[in-house]
Design an enzyme around this catalytic site. Structure first.
Site, mmCIF file in Angstrom:
data_model
loop_
_atom_site.group_PDB
_atom_site.id
_atom_site.type_symbol
_atom_site.label_atom_id
_atom_site.label_comp_id
_atom_site.label_asym_id
_atom_site.label_seq_id
_atom_site.Cartn_x
_atom_site.Cartn_y
_atom_site.Cartn_z
ATOM 1 N N HIS A 227 0.801 -1.206 0.000
ATOM 2 C CA HIS A 227 0.000 0.000 0.000
ATOM 3 C C HIS A 227 0.839 1.263 0.000
ATOM 4 C CE1 HIS A 227 -2.182 -3.282 1.840
ATOM 5 N NE2 HIS A 227 -1.206 -3.288 2.683
ATOM 6 N N HIS B 299 6.123 2.162 -4.779
ATOM 7 C CA HIS B 299 5.462 0.995 -4.185
ATOM 8 C C HIS B 299 5.424 -0.078 -5.257
ATOM 9 C CE1 HIS B 299 1.808 -1.531 -3.514
ATOM 10 N NE2 HIS B 299 2.656 -1.852 -2.561
#
Length: 313
Positions: free
Chosen positions: A35, A112
């Site tokens: 996340h 990410h």
């Protein structure tokens, strides 16, 4: 409470303005492993992070048309841009920052699994501009998981932070109440997971503890969070993450899936856990709660609503 939660801090009952920030209930849109605040700005051309496994990097080079779309789907946790997240009520932001090997000298991105298109300086500026229009809201920026960052780049980033937020940065020290923060004109707390930078700059706070379960299954995640509560909450700002986390093996076993497909069926169970929590100084109390896909359910409003429990004598 307003429909967008854009001013939820200033709209709290006045009694709660005197509660220390680390005893309030504060929504975050999640982090770690699966996340990141900035995943709304990923695209098909975003390069893969150099920190990912060698196997994943090799597969991406050999089968880019197959692997890269899979990685992209499993990297995305947010559909809302930074301003929309602020309007939704998010006040803690997980910012994982990287310098791409092929990037320009001072080109810092978020990362990410793959690098974002958004530049760090532009995003921080957007946050600062939003705060100017919401003078009683306070945000917490967690700068962490630095990738490819030299001492010079850390100095550059800290200089950007100080130039953009100026006197609104709350210097580290005793955690304050909303009323005290407002009185001093502080709007931004920056935690920075680099000890040398924190030691050199009073505007930076040490890294904020994060309860990250690293679990694929909902039941396992809730068990982890309950075990952490049994150990007692830190006497400082801290995050409890209700985020399910994929791993490489899970992604390869579900190539047509996505983090959203994995997470959405579990949201009712995770929300039920959230609604049972209590903010405050007690050993089993929660503070910042992080979740994914914030526009998909009532998560943010549920976290904010927990503050009403502090009014019960």
């Amino acid at each position: 409470m307003s429909a967008t939660n854009a001013q939820w801090m200033s709209e709290l009952p006045p009694k709660l303005w005197d509660i220390p920030l680390h005893h309030l209930s504060i929504p975050d849109q999640e982090t770690e492993g699966s996340h990141d605040t900035m995943t709304y700005c990923l695209n098909k051309k975003s390069p893969i992070s150099q920190n990912q496994s060698k196997l994943l990097q090799v597969l991406n080079k050999v089968f880019p048309c197959i692997i890269h779309p899979v990685i992209l789907k499993w990297s995305t946790t947010q559909a809302l841009n930074i301003t929309e997240q602020l309007d939704a009520g998010i006040r803690y932001f997980d910012l994982r920052i990287a310098h791409m090997i092929d990037g320009s000298e001072k080109n810092l991105h978020f990362v990410h699994l793959i690098y974002t298109t958004a530049l760090v300086e532009d995003t921080l500026t957007d946050i600062s501009e939003w705060l100017q229009n919401h003078p009683k809201e306070v945000v917490i920026l967690a700068c962490r998981n630095f990738e490819g960052m030299t001492d010079e780049l850390h100095q550059y980033l800290v200089t950007c932070i100080k130039n953009i937020f100026g006197k609104t940065l709350c210097p580290r020290g005793e955690l304050l109440t909303l009323k005290q923060l407002w009185r001093h004109g502080y709007r931004v707390i920056v935690s920075y997971e680099n000890e040398s930078a924190v030691h050199s700059h009073k505007e930076l706070w040490p890294g904020i503890p994060y309860w990250w379960g690293n679990k694929v299954k909902t039941d396992d995640l809730i068990c982890f969070l309950e075990s952490m509560k049994e150990s007692g909450r830190p006497d400082e700002l801290f995050v409890a993450g209700i985020n399910l986390t994929e791993n490489f093996q899970y992604i390869m076993a579900h190539p047509s899936g996505s983090l959203k497909k994995m997470t959405l069926p579990s949201l009712p169970y995770l929300d039920a856990w959230v609604q049972k929590q209590c903010p405050g100084p007690g050993t089993k109390c929660t503070n910042i709660i992080a979740g994914d896909f914030i526009g998909s359910d009532s998560f943010v409003s549920d976290v904010i609503a927990l503050n009403q429990k502090l009014l019960i004598e």
